[in-house]
Design a protein around this motif. Structure first.
Motif, PDB file in Angstrom:
ATOM      1  N   TYR A  18       0.853  -1.190   0.000  1.00  0.00           N
ATOM      2  CA  TYR A  18       0.000   0.000   0.000  1.00  0.00           C
ATOM      3  C   TYR A  18       0.894   1.247   0.000  1.00  0.00           C
ATOM      4  CZ  TYR A  18      -3.016   3.520   2.256  1.00  0.00           C
ATOM      5  OH  TYR A  18      -3.703   4.663   2.579  1.00  0.00           O
ATOM      6  N   VAL A  19       0.512   2.271  -0.798  1.00  0.00           N
ATOM      7  CA  VAL A  19       1.286   3.512  -0.806  1.00  0.00           C
ATOM      8  C   VAL A  19       0.365   4.715  -0.712  1.00  0.00           C
ATOM      9  CG1 VAL A  19       3.195   2.540  -2.148  1.00  0.00           C
ATOM     10  CG2 VAL A  19       1.320   3.699  -3.338  1.00  0.00           C
ATOM     11  N   GLU A  20       0.921   5.791  -0.162  1.00  0.00           N
ATOM     12  CA  GLU A  20       0.209   7.066  -0.090  1.00  0.00           C
ATOM     13  C   GLU A  20       1.102   8.138  -0.689  1.00  0.00           C
ATOM     14  OE1 GLU A  20      -2.622   6.613   3.885  1.00  0.00           O
ATOM     15  OE2 GLU A  20      -0.969   8.067   3.864  1.00  0.00           O
ATOM     16  N   LEU A  21       0.524   8.955  -1.543  1.00  0.00           N
ATOM     17  CA  LEU A  21       1.229  10.059  -2.170  1.00  0.00           C
ATOM     18  C   LEU A  21       0.531  11.357  -1.746  1.00  0.00           C
ATOM     19  CD1 LEU A  21       1.484   8.557  -5.785  1.00  0.00           C
ATOM     20  CD2 LEU A  21       2.940   8.109  -3.807  1.00  0.00           C
ATOM     21  N   PRO A  70      -9.500  15.980   2.929  1.00  0.00           N
ATOM     22  CA  PRO A  70     -10.437  16.157   4.047  1.00  0.00           C
ATOM     23  C   PRO A  70     -10.692  17.601   4.472  1.00  0.00           C
ATOM     24  CG  PRO A  70      -8.371  15.196   4.796  1.00  0.00           C
ATOM     25  CD  PRO A  70      -8.325  15.196   3.309  1.00  0.00           C
ATOM     26  N   GLU A  71      -9.711  18.468   4.336  1.00  0.00           N
ATOM     27  CA  GLU A  71      -9.884  19.842   4.806  1.00  0.00           C
ATOM     28  C   GLU A  71      -9.852  20.837   3.665  1.00  0.00           C
ATOM     29  OE1 GLU A  71      -7.005  20.422   7.865  1.00  0.00           O
ATOM     30  OE2 GLU A  71      -7.948  18.970   9.215  1.00  0.00           O
ATOM     31  N   GLY A  72      -9.927  20.335   2.446  1.00  0.00           N
ATOM     32  CA  GLY A  72      -9.979  21.227   1.293  1.00  0.00           C
ATOM     33  C   GLY A  72      -8.652  21.817   0.896  1.00  0.00           C
ATOM     34  N   SER A  73      -7.553  21.253   1.437  1.00  0.00           N
ATOM     35  CA  SER A  73      -6.243  21.749   1.062  1.00  0.00           C
ATOM     36  C   SER A  73      -5.387  20.567   0.603  1.00  0.00           C
ATOM     37  CB  SER A  73      -5.584  22.492   2.216  1.00  0.00           C
ATOM     38  OG  SER A  73      -4.295  22.930   1.852  1.00  0.00           O
ATOM     39  N   VAL A  74      -4.634  19.975   1.532  1.00  0.00           N
ATOM     40  CA  VAL A  74      -3.772  18.839   1.209  1.00  0.00           C
ATOM     41  C   VAL A  74      -4.618  17.649   0.736  1.00  0.00           C
ATOM     42  CG1 VAL A  74      -2.206  17.132   2.199  1.00  0.00           C
ATOM     43  CG2 VAL A  74      -1.970  19.549   2.800  1.00  0.00           C
ATOM     44  N   SER A  75      -4.065  16.945  -0.250  1.00  0.00           N
ATOM     45  CA  SER A  75      -4.734  15.741  -0.753  1.00  0.00           C
ATOM     46  C   SER A  75      -3.770  14.562  -0.685  1.00  0.00           C
ATOM     47  CB  SER A  75      -5.180  15.952  -2.197  1.00  0.00           C
ATOM     48  OG  SER A  75      -5.746  14.759  -2.733  1.00  0.00           O
ATOM     49  N   THR A  76      -4.330  13.389  -0.496  1.00  0.00           N
ATOM     50  CA  THR A  76      -3.550  12.160  -0.491  1.00  0.00           C
ATOM     51  C   THR A  76      -4.144  11.182  -1.496  1.00  0.00           C
ATOM     52  OG1 THR A  76      -3.072  12.443   1.866  1.00  0.00           O
ATOM     53  CG2 THR A  76      -2.641  10.272   0.914  1.00  0.00           C
ATOM     54  N   LEU A  77      -3.298  10.669  -2.365  1.00  0.00           N
ATOM     55  CA  LEU A  77      -3.692   9.614  -3.306  1.00  0.00           C
ATOM     56  C   LEU A  77      -3.229   8.292  -2.709  1.00  0.00           C
ATOM     57  CD1 LEU A  77      -4.830   8.782  -6.117  1.00  0.00           C
ATOM     58  CD2 LEU A  77      -2.502   9.074  -7.002  1.00  0.00           C
ATOM     59  N   GLY A 106       5.783  16.171  -9.060  1.00  0.00           N
ATOM     60  CA  GLY A 106       5.446  14.773  -9.269  1.00  0.00           C
ATOM     61  C   GLY A 106       6.095  13.839  -8.258  1.00  0.00           C
ATOM     62  N   THR A 107       5.480  12.663  -8.128  1.00  0.00           N
ATOM     63  CA  THR A 107       6.061  11.559  -7.371  1.00  0.00           C
ATOM     64  C   THR A 107       6.286  10.405  -8.337  1.00  0.00           C
ATOM     65  OG1 THR A 107       5.008  12.097  -5.246  1.00  0.00           O
ATOM     66  CG2 THR A 107       5.674   9.810  -5.598  1.00  0.00           C
TER      67      THR A 107
END
Lengths: 112, 112
Positions: A18-21, A70-77, A106-107
């Motif tokens: 599992y990965v999170e970006l 969740p807070e309308g700023s940072v996002s996690t894929l 980019g990641t």
């Protein structure tokens, strides 16, 4: 001013993991986008957020992919049970309304 | 479905040798044609937006033009630092009008 930032810049993982970006958009930009770019190709749309909600997730390839803001700023894929075919550069962009999209660095995801 | 085709795939120029890159598009109601520059290992960098046929925009040695079927990116007296991949993208009117559809890009190399 600060542009779009993405972490990590590189991620190497094993098949099945599992990965999170993470993406941190330009301050004040309400719209956030994720794209995926394979070698020799242009970016391909994955998902679009307006505020906290995913307004369009039609580009996500399958249900192993999920994104939140969740807070309308940072996002996690988030990618579950990674496969070798998931290897690509994942790009995040943000915009003010439906204006020009500004991309992060980019990641680069490599699935072994 | 929106389609973007860029040509040539790769272009090699000598410093000072002017040329043009082409972007042909098919879209249901154009709501913006975008040019980006992408350096190796970096995210796309926004250059121009064009909205209607006949429109032109310039920035340093670059000039972008738009017709009803294609866009050109003219490079006048290029320098080695202009070497990059140039990406073209379109956005259509109507539903999902935030989504960019990209071409594969033109890899430009300018030799000193």
């Amino acid at each position: 001013g600060a542009g779009v930032s993405q972490t990590p810049s590189n991620k190497v993982t094993e098949k099945g993991k599992y990965v999170e970006l993470r993406c941190d958009p330009i301050s004040g930009h309400t719209a956030l986008y994720w794209y995926r770019q394979s070698l020799g190709q242009g970016p391909e749309f994955l998902i679009y957020f307006q505020g906290t909600g995913a307004a369009d997730d039609s580009g996500l390839p399958n249900d192993r992919f999920f994104a939140v803001r969740p807070e309308g700023s940072v996002s996690t894929l988030k990618i579950q049970r990674t496969e070798r075919g998931d290897s690509a550069v994942y790009l995040c962009a943000s915009s003010s309304g439906v204006g020009e999209q500004f991309f992060g660095p980019g990641t680069r995801l490599t699935v072994l | 479905e929106d389609q973007v085709t860029q040509s040539p795939e790769a272009l090699r120029l000598q410093e000072g040798e002017s040329s043009s890159l082409n972007c042909s598009y098919t879209v249901s109601g154009l709501r913006g044609l975008f040019w980006y520059r992408q350096d190796p290992g970096k995210g796309p960098e926004f250059l121009f937006t064009l909205y209607s046929a006949g429109e032109e925009k310039e920035k340093e040695r670059l000039k972008a033009t738009l017709t009803k079927k294609e866009s050109f990116l003219h490079i006048t007296a290029p320098k080695p630092e202009d070497s990059a991949t140039y990406l073209c993208a379109v956005r259509h009117s109507g539903g999902s009008n935030y989504k960019l559809t990209f071409g594969k890009g033109t890899l430009l190399t300018v030799n000193p």
